[in-house]
Scaffold this active site. Structure first.
Site, PDB file in Angstrom:
ATOM      1  N   ASP A 260       0.537  -1.131   0.262  1.00 29.46           N
ATOM      2  CA  ASP A 260      -0.391   0.406  -0.140  1.00 29.46           C
ATOM      3  C   ASP A 260       0.660   1.590  -0.182  1.00 29.46           C
ATOM      4  OD1 ASP A 260      -2.794  -1.056   0.243  1.00 29.46           O
ATOM      5  OD2 ASP A 260      -2.482  -1.378   2.092  1.00 29.46           O
TER       6      ASP A 260
ATOM      7  N   TYR B 241       6.589 -10.156   6.607  1.00 26.42           N
ATOM      8  CA  TYR B 241       6.689  -8.574   6.824  1.00 26.42           C
ATOM      9  C   TYR B 241       7.364  -8.385   8.072  1.00 26.42           C
ATOM     10  CZ  TYR B 241       3.353  -8.630   3.163  1.00 26.42           C
ATOM     11  OH  TYR B 241       2.520  -8.449   1.452  1.00 26.42           O
TER      12      TYR B 241
END
Length: 263
Positions: free
Chosen positions: A54, A113
């Protein structure tokens, strides 16, 4: 005839409107395709990414592939040529030629992540685009205890933001680690799983921070998972602290397979 190239890259996400190409927005896919267009004298080469980060999210190990038309270029030369044409907030550091059946998204075995929380009392002006600021007291032991309940296969509907198009919300988390860095006044959250839903890591971090701050019970995660309701956890950590660290195309190393050690 085309040649399929697989490249690994890093980028500073704070000036990008995400990875996926969008009209009138600066995106990672967009700048790569612009560079390739210069190499092909105007012909579009479609770039595929392992995931769509994003706006504001960074990557240290994003993987892309594309099919390059014309004469085959050695993989290293392709990487050097692209780096010469790319903006300074991106860099390619690995490249190889792969078979046509390889796909950066569908061939993955898992992703890693990392989320970095800044614990300074006030926002650090030099780190504000690269950390999520949380100046409140945190009990690391409570967060570590709660994180164990995330390990394994679960339906993560409660931890997925609305807007995602994926129907199946079942994912397996292999590894969660929470590491304080007292010198930097930071806390590092690492998550490795077979896949992650829209905003899932940021929502998981927000929930663990609530537990660490004693705003949520340490044993609340099993209840939230069972509820399958996004309204159960409304806190989403800022995009600025999130990094795509690595994409796995081989089996996940056993040292990260905490799910195999879970009782």
């Amino acid at each position: 005839m085309t040649t399929r190239y697989k490249l690994t890259m890093a980028y500073d996400g704070h000036l990008f409107h995400g990875f996926q190409i969008q009209p009138n927005q600066r995106t990672v896919q967009g700048v790569i395709e612009e560079a390739l267009k210069k190499m092909t004298k105007g012909k579009r080469v479609v770039v595929h990414g392992s995931g769509r980060t994003d706006a504001g999210v960074h990557a240290k190990g994003q993987v892309i592939h594309f099919d390059y038309p014309g004469k085959e270029i050695p993989a290293k030369n392709m990487m050097l040529a692209l780096n010469a044409l790319m903006p300074i907030d991106t860099v390619f550091f690995e490249s190889e030629i792969v078979d046509e059946d390889f796909h950066v998204q569908y061939s993955t075995k898992g992703k890693w992540y990392r989320y970095v929380v800044d614990q300074h009392r006030f926002t650090d002006p030099f780190n504000r685009f690269y950390t999520g600021h949380y100046p409140y007291p945190l009990d690391i032991s409570l967060m570590k205890q709660a994180a164990k309940d995330l390990i394994g296969e679960h339906d993560f509907t409660s931890f997925a933001a609305s807007g995602g198009q994926i129907v199946d919300k079942v994912r397996t988390i292999y590894y969660v680690n929470i590491t304080p860095d007292p010198d930097k006044k930071q806390i590092i959250f690492d998550f490795i799983g077979n896949g992650f839903l829209y905003n899932m890591v940021r929502i998981l971090v927000g929930t663990l921070l609530e537990i660490g701050n004693k705003k949520r019970p340490v044993d609340d995660i099993p209840r939230v998972l069972k509820a399958k309701d996004r309204q159960e956890v409304r806190t989403t950590a800022p995009a600025s602290g999130l990094y795509l660290q690595q994409v796995f195309y081989e089996d996940i190393p056993k040292k990260y397979r905490l799910d195999l050690k879970k009782d």
